[in-house]
Scaffold this motif. Structure first.
Motif, PDB file in Angstrom:
ATOM      1  N   GLY A 274      77.457  51.550   3.454  1.00  0.00           N
ATOM      2  CA  GLY A 274      76.802  51.277   2.177  1.00  0.00           C
ATOM      3  C   GLY A 274      75.797  52.351   1.868  1.00  0.00           C
ATOM      4  O   GLY A 274      75.775  53.406   2.503  1.00  0.00           O
ATOM      5  N   ALA A 275      74.979  52.109   0.877  1.00  0.00           N
ATOM      6  CA  ALA A 275      73.996  53.096   0.452  1.00  0.00           C
ATOM      7  C   ALA A 275      72.962  52.379  -0.382  1.00  0.00           C
ATOM      8  O   ALA A 275      73.229  51.309  -0.933  1.00  0.00           O
ATOM      9  N   PRO A 276      71.764  52.970  -0.470  1.00  0.00           N
ATOM     10  CA  PRO A 276      70.709  52.274  -1.203  1.00  0.00           C
ATOM     11  C   PRO A 276      70.950  52.269  -2.710  1.00  0.00           C
ATOM     12  O   PRO A 276      71.607  53.137  -3.234  1.00  0.00           O
ATOM     13  N   VAL A 277      70.432  51.323  -3.331  1.00  0.00           N
ATOM     14  CA  VAL A 277      70.157  51.232  -4.749  1.00  0.00           C
ATOM     15  C   VAL A 277      71.353  51.034  -5.669  1.00  0.00           C
ATOM     16  O   VAL A 277      71.458  50.020  -6.300  1.00  0.00           O
ATOM     17  N   TYR A 278      72.286  51.967  -5.798  1.00  0.00           N
ATOM     18  CA  TYR A 278      73.354  51.613  -6.703  1.00  0.00           C
ATOM     19  C   TYR A 278      74.732  51.535  -6.055  1.00  0.00           C
ATOM     20  O   TYR A 278      75.461  50.603  -6.293  1.00  0.00           O
ATOM     21  N   GLY A 279      75.108  52.533  -5.277  1.00  0.00           N
ATOM     22  CA  GLY A 279      76.401  52.462  -4.596  1.00  0.00           C
ATOM     23  C   GLY A 279      76.298  51.607  -3.354  1.00  0.00           C
ATOM     24  O   GLY A 279      76.762  51.959  -2.288  1.00  0.00           O
ATOM     25  N   LYS A 280      75.701  50.435  -3.518  1.00  0.00           N
ATOM     26  CA  LYS A 280      75.504  49.502  -2.414  1.00  0.00           C
ATOM     27  C   LYS A 280      76.832  48.881  -2.007  1.00  0.00           C
ATOM     28  O   LYS A 280      77.734  48.724  -2.827  1.00  0.00           O
TER      29      LYS A 280
ATOM     30  N   ASP B 141      77.173  45.742  -1.402  1.00  0.00           N
ATOM     31  CA  ASP B 141      77.322  44.487  -2.149  1.00  0.00           C
ATOM     32  C   ASP B 141      77.592  44.728  -3.638  1.00  0.00           C
ATOM     33  O   ASP B 141      78.319  43.968  -4.274  1.00  0.00           O
ATOM     34  N   THR B 142      77.030  45.807  -4.179  1.00  0.00           N
ATOM     35  CA  THR B 142      77.350  46.167  -5.560  1.00  0.00           C
ATOM     36  C   THR B 142      78.844  46.442  -5.710  1.00  0.00           C
ATOM     37  O   THR B 142      79.498  45.954  -6.638  1.00  0.00           O
ATOM     38  N   ASP B 143      79.367  47.220  -4.774  1.00  0.00           N
ATOM     39  CA  ASP B 143      80.784  47.570  -4.859  1.00  0.00           C
ATOM     40  C   ASP B 143      81.664  46.343  -4.626  1.00  0.00           C
ATOM     41  O   ASP B 143      82.730  46.215  -5.250  1.00  0.00           O
TER      42      ASP B 143
ATOM     43  N   VAL C 279      74.774  41.935   4.412  1.00  0.00           N
ATOM     44  CA  VAL C 279      74.339  43.138   3.692  1.00  0.00           C
ATOM     45  C   VAL C 279      72.835  43.072   3.464  1.00  0.00           C
ATOM     46  O   VAL C 279      72.323  42.090   2.920  1.00  0.00           O
ATOM     47  N   LEU C 280      72.116  44.106   3.888  1.00  0.00           N
ATOM     48  CA  LEU C 280      70.668  44.195   3.678  1.00  0.00           C
ATOM     49  C   LEU C 280      70.362  45.505   2.965  1.00  0.00           C
ATOM     50  O   LEU C 280      70.715  46.580   3.467  1.00  0.00           O
ATOM     51  N   GLY C 281      69.737  45.437   1.806  1.00  0.00           N
ATOM     52  CA  GLY C 281      69.402  46.656   1.083  1.00  0.00           C
ATOM     53  C   GLY C 281      70.617  47.476   0.716  1.00  0.00           C
ATOM     54  O   GLY C 281      70.535  48.689   0.567  1.00  0.00           O
TER      55      GLY C 281
ATOM     56  N   ILE D 185      73.300  47.860   2.547  1.00  0.00           N
ATOM     57  CA  ILE D 185      73.904  48.465   3.739  1.00  0.00           C
ATOM     58  C   ILE D 185      74.283  47.355   4.719  1.00  0.00           C
ATOM     59  O   ILE D 185      73.533  46.408   4.912  1.00  0.00           O
TER      60      ILE D 185
END
Lengths: 366, 366, 366, 366
Positions: C222-228, C230-232, C283-285, C287
């Protein structure tokens, strides 16, 4: 990987290997309502198709394109258009001996070092055959442009083969379709024919330079700094197999000019700004100026030649490679329709960025 | 718009105008753990900075870079790095008279036709000043590469000014830092100095050609067909202001070669494959081969000259433009550190595509 | 348009309409060396295939997938994988009467207003049939994950149909494959069967809720903020036809919790951190934390029902719509394998972002 | 990394950490000619700003936004807009004791496992402070929408805190600005105030549910299958810190509905199609239908609480964490303006995809 696509809104992903069952292009972003028929796309593929004269590979494939999606009752629907071309004339046995040998000038060694395995038959994914998919996608772009920008005209032609350039004083665009080289200078075409005959008999090949112009491009296509029209054109042409250099307008020769000579002076014409010259090649600050867009690129000589060249095998042992198979002595010839296709795709892409994904279409009720 | 970015995983978005409060680069995708200090980035900015000798614009700006995010206790954290450079020496009054006039060779007219308005001061977004942001971002890329690929070495230099090329027999890389032109041929540097003096006194400017090489590039960077290493390099260089042509390896000269001459024969060396020549410029099928990556590009002559050129105004009336302000007579000189920065960004980007966004870093507990 | 793709490095573009000649997925970014066979992909398609029991549409298609590119001698090469499924059972005449009528709850009217035309047969591009392509692409992702993350296990199942939820005290994953609903609670499965029978006879349909869990997910994806991550995942599930809500971990119920209740306490286990609970859903933050990733989503009831509903025609006149054709009374059932496929694609994508596009493969010579 | 951006044509990249020198947003793709003033953006930031009442964190920052680029003489130029907010009230010492401890429910452990290091002060990049940058970018989107879609109205409000929901029979939008909770039900607002007081005194926190509606959205925004309007909205909301679930229209409750109940019947109104209900939440097949767009999402309770929770340290040893610092007992309150900003960004993005990057602006000469 994830990197077999080009375009922002008009996005083309090509797929397929030289000797697999099929290859094609997934075209996402064609505006709706465009008339698209297989026979219209076929015209462009036929232009690129090998085996049409003695100067191109004798591999004979019909390169018949099928539309699998995105077109309904003859018109695009705005959904992805899948274009498939079956591979039919696969003489894979020509390639058996290169499974464990790296051909100089080819992508064999780079693919191996990256991926650890490769479809070696005919170069697999790195084959110039991939460009058939681009030509098909370019046919879709042309169909859309014909509806959206009816004054646009894209013309590709060869301006140099080996050390022999065309004479621009003899330029006659009507000649382009009259010889085997898309050459606008009939005298040069004649010389090239003799030269290429001799080269082929000598088991050699040669490079070429192609020029593509687009007239009728509206001002305002492109964007500052990175997604520039010229950046995208440079990337589009450099992405074609065997291309080693790309120029816009004055190109590399701009290095030798002075500012006074290079300035394209501006005048007010009846229909808007006009320019005293076109050193810029139709692009200023990454945005079209309304002048003809002019791109040129160099294609290296075909690496597959019948002359022996030293190389190594998978086990590191030394060998000599003589590349059999049926190859173009001047792969640049068939790059002409490919470059036209890339120009069409880039221009449509920037047109849609400017005007929106549907190109202005709206549905109504009642 | 939405198009001021480049790179896939190492993604740089530059922002800012020549005469606004600041400009900079948003760098997303730097791997974590890289040592990054403002003073290390400043080294590269100083190299590009104007006003250092009589051959570049006399605009004097410290171009001091500030790191606003993404670095904690001297090391990158893997989050976006914001780099800001304040504009301090803004003599905007030099530009008042071009608010309603389109300078030939500049982006003024294209911006106007696209956007309907523009920040005309100093060219606004289309100013070469934007490249300061690229150099800062390139500094981040270099810092990451220094950690990830310690053998990598990127070297940019000028190989042609006007019609005067360097003599490759005199090539001495140690000379590059010893003259005002990043020229590896001291004799050419001397000739260029005289030539440029005369040009400036004549209110003229001139083009140039730059070469950038990268040694120590591992094999396997890049990807087939569109996201090729050479495609990305061509786009990166073409995106620099005033660039009109880009070459990889043999470049445009490949058109004149035969296949026998062009083949880079392969041999097995102690540490892997070696090549008998480097016509390919280090890239085969879009993927690095392990050889030096060699890119060349042409920069057009500065369009801002003190000699009058004909143009039009916003109302369509004819006028003559003499571009005042403080301009480089050969903008190509300062393109050298910019091109090095772009090379660093592209190589790091493809390295991260190949190895992953963290470049191999992993955290541990216990 | 240009918007029929998902994924960053593992990028899937689906194409095709319900009643066109074929549909499929262009999969760009599969790492090389993965064993992929058509029969292994077919397993997942068979799981999704309609016509297998009385609770799903009686449209009977073999949904046989063909691999057209990107696989050589049974293994992926790192180039695009084209997956094609021929449409064979096209009873388009069922749809003739909706060419000029907008079915309530369907995309007909939105497509028309956007594009001005549409392939109305079976919903064209908006048909749930598009998800067959996702399942095929998911099969490729699973094959790659099987090699790269052998401990990963993805399990989808239905947890609610209409107002009837499963009882988590009766949860038995072995039951999932033993009933027509991918239901882990055999008692609920029995009740749903009766309920659905009654609904179908009543010319009605019903919604459902699906849960997908992934165990064995390494921490750090994962990755912070937008390409998370959980976002994906949210985007991936919401992009499935008829989905109206998506939850991670505690989901919408998190609104009702207090901070003390919601905290997942952390302990040191033998193989790294362990957690006292999993409100976070792994998923945290943005990631992955190393816990099971848990996603839930709601599927609306099938809009195509045999009960008349009021609507309008192309000319604006009022009409009543009774949607004939062969439709699932609970389209959520077949969403289970689709959601598993999406989970596989997202996890592989973030794994490759983390580890690089080749997943660690390197070729050697000598 | 490379993943701190959202949007297709209107692309926002946020940057910055909670306790670094500054944070902000790089906004690429704002159409030209939009009136944008710092004081207009400030209005939205003030709405989100902490320390305004006893229910939010007592951290007091002016959150003053500066426009560093892309705006000239009060109007956007079509080039990137850099928005910077200086961090001023940094009580980093509050965080010194968490440098080596992983707070339950926070991203600390996931960041560490991925990146190997992190800016621990205030959560660094994972702090809710990042959303200030989104609100600033949303202000730009609102300014553009005000010009392009004057009838558009975006309204966010809280519909649930803990287990206490609003009563929709008491819904009064005028109440939203009259209480500390953006609550449209004054009675619920009163109950929440008492509830939250008690929670805070008990060193606890609580979750919340937010709803955002947009009226005046034209039909035709969005795209089929993946770049759907609802997909992008789900991703936008899920990307906000602490969000665990997202719903469109009927949302998770759609699972319990039958097809007859769920159908939004269509009628012909004076100005186009009208609908008998809005279970769909304004989106059909990924494309706006012309109805109100309705999104709902759940925010988990603030993980930073003064009650001790068990966790581990960097060295793997067990510990108890009591999170000091100044934290919102219900972080959902401040998510309301953030969600409005995200809605504005997504709608503008899809509007520009539909109509083109300049939003229809064209420059003229003469």
């Amino acid at each position: 990987m994830s990197l077999n696509s080009f375009g922002h809104l008009f996005r083309v992903t090509t797929w397929g290997e030289s000797h697999g069952p099929a290859l094609g292009a997934t075209v996402d972003g064609c505006p709706p309502g465009v008339e698209i028929r297989e026979e219209d796309l076929q015209v462009w593929l036929d232009k690129r198709r090998p085996g049409q004269n003695k100067h191109t590979t004798q591999r004979r494939e019909p390169d018949a394109v099928e539309i699998l999606s995105g077109v309904f009752e003859g018109r695009s629907t705005g959904t992805p258009i899948q274009l498939m071309i079956r591979n039919t004339d696969q003489r894979s046995k020509d390639y058996g001996d290169i499974a464990e040998t790296f051909r100089p000038g080819h992508a064999d060694i780079a693919y191996h070092l990256k991926y650890g395995l490769r479809d070696y038959r005919g170069g697999g994914r790195s084959s110039a055959r991939e460009t058939a998919a681009r030509v098909a996608a370019g046919g879709v772009a042309r169909a859309a442009l014909a509806a959206l920008l009816p004054d646009l005209k894209i013309t590709g032609y060869m301006v140099q083969m080996g050390e022999k350039r065309i004479d621009r004083d003899r330029l006659d665009m009507a000649e382009i379709e009259r010889n085997d080289f898309w050459c606008p200078d009939p005298q040069a075409a004649g010389e090239w024919a003799d030269y290429l005959d001799a080269l082929r008999k000598d088991h050699n090949s040669v490079g070429a330079m192609i020029e593509v112009t687009a007239s009728g491009v509206p001002a305002g296509l492109g964007a500052p700094v990175y997604g520039k029209l010229d950046t995208d054109l440079a990337a589009a042409m450099m992405s074609i197999n065997a291309v080693k250099g790309v120029e816009i307008g004055e190109g590399m020769a701009a290095a030798a000019l002075t500012g006074r000579d290079n300035a394209d002076e501006i005048f007010m014409g009846e229909n808007g700004p006009e320019y005293g010259s076109n050193h810029a090649g139709g692009v200023l600050g990454g945005i079209s100026s309304g002048q003809d867009v002019v791109v040129r690129f160099a294609v290296k000589p075909t690496s597959s030649i019948l002359s022996p060249r030293r190389s190594i095998k998978l086990d590191g042992s030394a060998t000599e490679v003589v590349t059999k198979g049926r190859h173009d002595p001047c792969v640049g010839i068939r790059a002409v329709p490919v470059a036209e296709a890339m120009m069409a795709c880039v221009l449509l892409d920037h047109y849609l960025l400017d005007r929106g994904q549907t190109g202005g279409v709206r549905g109504r009720i009642g």
